[in-house]
Design a protein around this motif. Structure first.
Motif, PDB file in Angstrom:
ATOM      1  N   GLU A  91      16.877   4.627  10.450  1.00 56.32           N
ATOM      2  CA  GLU A  91      16.280   3.618   9.572  1.00 56.32           C
ATOM      3  C   GLU A  91      14.759   3.645   9.670  1.00 56.32           C
ATOM      4  OE1 GLU A  91      18.096  -0.142  10.513  1.00 56.32           O
ATOM      5  OE2 GLU A  91      20.095   0.568   9.924  1.00 56.32           O
ATOM      6  N   THR A  92      14.242   3.890  10.856  1.00 58.38           N
ATOM      7  CA  THR A  92      12.788   3.999  11.033  1.00 58.38           C
ATOM      8  C   THR A  92      12.247   5.164  10.219  1.00 58.38           C
ATOM      9  OG1 THR A  92      12.918   3.026  13.240  1.00 58.38           O
ATOM     10  CG2 THR A  92      10.942   4.326  12.736  1.00 58.38           C
ATOM     11  N   VAL A  93      12.918   6.301  10.293  1.00 52.59           N
ATOM     12  CA  VAL A  93      12.499   7.475   9.505  1.00 52.59           C
ATOM     13  C   VAL A  93      12.563   7.152   8.020  1.00 52.59           C
ATOM     14  CG1 VAL A  93      13.146   9.821   8.839  1.00 52.59           C
ATOM     15  CG2 VAL A  93      13.049   9.199  11.252  1.00 52.59           C
ATOM     16  N   ASP A  94      13.639   6.503   7.580  1.00 53.89           N
ATOM     17  CA  ASP A  94      13.751   6.131   6.163  1.00 53.89           C
ATOM     18  C   ASP A  94      12.595   5.243   5.726  1.00 53.89           C
ATOM     19  OD1 ASP A  94      16.078   7.580   5.824  1.00 53.89           O
ATOM     20  OD2 ASP A  94      17.409   5.834   5.993  1.00 53.89           O
ATOM     21  N   ALA A  95      12.204   4.300   6.590  1.00 52.17           N
ATOM     22  CA  ALA A  95      11.095   3.397   6.260  1.00 52.17           C
ATOM     23  C   ALA A  95       9.788   4.170   6.143  1.00 52.17           C
ATOM     24  CB  ALA A  95      10.979   2.297   7.310  1.00 52.17           C
ATOM     25  N   ILE A  96       9.566   5.111   7.041  1.00 48.78           N
ATOM     26  CA  ILE A  96       8.331   5.906   6.992  1.00 48.78           C
ATOM     27  C   ILE A  96       8.312   6.759   5.730  1.00 48.78           C
ATOM     28  CG2 ILE A  96       7.032   7.773   8.097  1.00 48.78           C
ATOM     29  CD1 ILE A  96       8.164   6.666  10.807  1.00 48.78           C
ATOM     30  N   ILE A  97       9.415   7.440   5.469  1.00 47.56           N
ATOM     31  CA  ILE A  97       9.485   8.298   4.286  1.00 47.56           C
ATOM     32  C   ILE A  97       9.435   7.471   3.006  1.00 47.56           C
ATOM     33  CG2 ILE A  97      10.980   9.899   3.022  1.00 47.56           C
ATOM     34  CD1 ILE A  97      11.813  11.028   5.771  1.00 47.56           C
ATOM     35  N   GLY A  98      10.021   6.282   3.046  1.00 45.79           N
ATOM     36  CA  GLY A  98      10.002   5.404   1.883  1.00 45.79           C
ATOM     37  C   GLY A  98       8.606   5.002   1.463  1.00 45.79           C
ATOM     38  N   ALA A  99       7.676   4.975   2.411  1.00 45.22           N
ATOM     39  CA  ALA A  99       6.287   4.630   2.092  1.00 45.22           C
ATOM     40  C   ALA A  99       5.700   5.618   1.094  1.00 45.22           C
ATOM     41  CB  ALA A  99       5.447   4.594   3.365  1.00 45.22           C
ATOM     42  N   GLU A 100       6.132   6.839   1.168  1.00 42.72           N
ATOM     43  CA  GLU A 100       5.640   7.876   0.264  1.00 42.72           C
ATOM     44  C   GLU A 100       5.908   7.476  -1.188  1.00 42.72           C
ATOM     45  OE1 GLU A 100       5.696  12.696   0.525  1.00 42.72           O
ATOM     46  OE2 GLU A 100       7.567  11.653   0.968  1.00 42.72           O
ATOM     47  N   ALA A 101       7.141   7.060  -1.467  1.00 38.60           N
ATOM     48  CA  ALA A 101       7.509   6.676  -2.824  1.00 38.60           C
ATOM     49  C   ALA A 101       6.932   5.305  -3.200  1.00 38.60           C
ATOM     50  CB  ALA A 101       9.028   6.660  -2.965  1.00 38.60           C
ATOM     51  N   ARG A 102       7.052   4.348  -2.268  1.00 40.13           N
ATOM     52  CA  ARG A 102       6.577   2.985  -2.553  1.00 40.13           C
ATOM     53  C   ARG A 102       5.079   2.946  -2.843  1.00 40.13           C
ATOM     54  NH1 ARG A 102       9.343   1.933   1.987  1.00 40.13           N
ATOM     55  NH2 ARG A 102       7.440   1.547   3.178  1.00 40.13           N
ATOM     56  N   GLU A 103       4.343   3.701  -2.079  1.00 39.45           N
ATOM     57  CA  GLU A 103       2.887   3.648  -2.184  1.00 39.45           C
ATOM     58  C   GLU A 103       2.312   4.783  -3.030  1.00 39.45           C
ATOM     59  OE1 GLU A 103       1.470   3.433   1.848  1.00 39.45           O
ATOM     60  OE2 GLU A 103       2.821   1.768   2.301  1.00 39.45           O
ATOM     61  N   GLY A 104       3.173   5.632  -3.555  1.00 38.76           N
ATOM     62  CA  GLY A 104       2.722   6.712  -4.424  1.00 38.76           C
ATOM     63  C   GLY A 104       1.762   7.670  -3.749  1.00 38.76           C
ATOM     64  N   ARG A 105       2.078   8.035  -2.525  1.00 37.67           N
ATOM     65  CA  ARG A 105       1.197   8.934  -1.766  1.00 37.67           C
ATOM     66  C   ARG A 105       2.039   9.862  -0.907  1.00 37.67           C
ATOM     67  NH1 ARG A 105       1.231   7.632   3.577  1.00 37.67           N
ATOM     68  NH2 ARG A 105       1.971   5.559   4.119  1.00 37.67           N
TER      69      ARG A 105
END
Length: 145
Positions: A91-105
């Motif tokens: 879940e921690t990895v998913d949250a980190i990777i999710g930042a890429e999509a959420r923040e467009g970076r």
């Protein structure tokens, strides 16, 4: 099944969407192990050996041991769910990777290194649990630095 001349063992692959490893067996032969989508454990699938070893299929990619560990853990994290420390780390990895999509970076180098490190840790933990449960394909040493 006997080794093919020139095939270095162990060897690691992505076979279509799933990680596969080919290893030497104690009897001088080889074993093909594929990650189970249902359990995250290893299923022996020797019947796909020729397709992988002779690159018969189009969706087969050779991986380094480090890349293999990353692929296995991305696969397990994507397909498995549960409770406990390993799943908390997924879940921690998913949250980190999710930042890429959420923040467009793109992930920063630090975030990428963090994901790689967590996945190495979850690989070892998962493989040790599999070994304790008697899974003959489990090998936590692949993630050794």
């Amino acid at each position: 099944m006997r080794p093919v001349p020139g095939l270095i063992l162990p060897s690691y692959y992505r076979y279509y969407a799933s990680p596969v490893k080919i290893v030497a067996s104690s009897d001088g032969g080889i074993r093909v192990w594929r990650v189970s989508i249902d359990t995250g454990g290893w299923r022996q699938e020797n019947e796909i050996f020729e397709e992988i070893a002779f690159a018969v299929g189009g969706e087969i990619f050779t991986l380094s041991p480090d890349r293999f560990v990353q692929e296995v853990e991305a696969y397990r994290g994507r397909h498995l769910s549960g409770k406990g420390p390993i799943f908390a780390l997924y879940e921690t990895v998913d949250a980190i990777i999710g930042a890429e999509a959420r923040e467009g970076r793109r992930l920063t180098e630090r975030e990428q290194a963090l994901v790689r490190g967590i996945r190495r840790k979850t690989f070892v933990l998962f493989e040790e649990q599999l070994q304790q449960g008697g899974d003959p394909g489990a090998d936590p040493t692949i993630a050794a630095p």
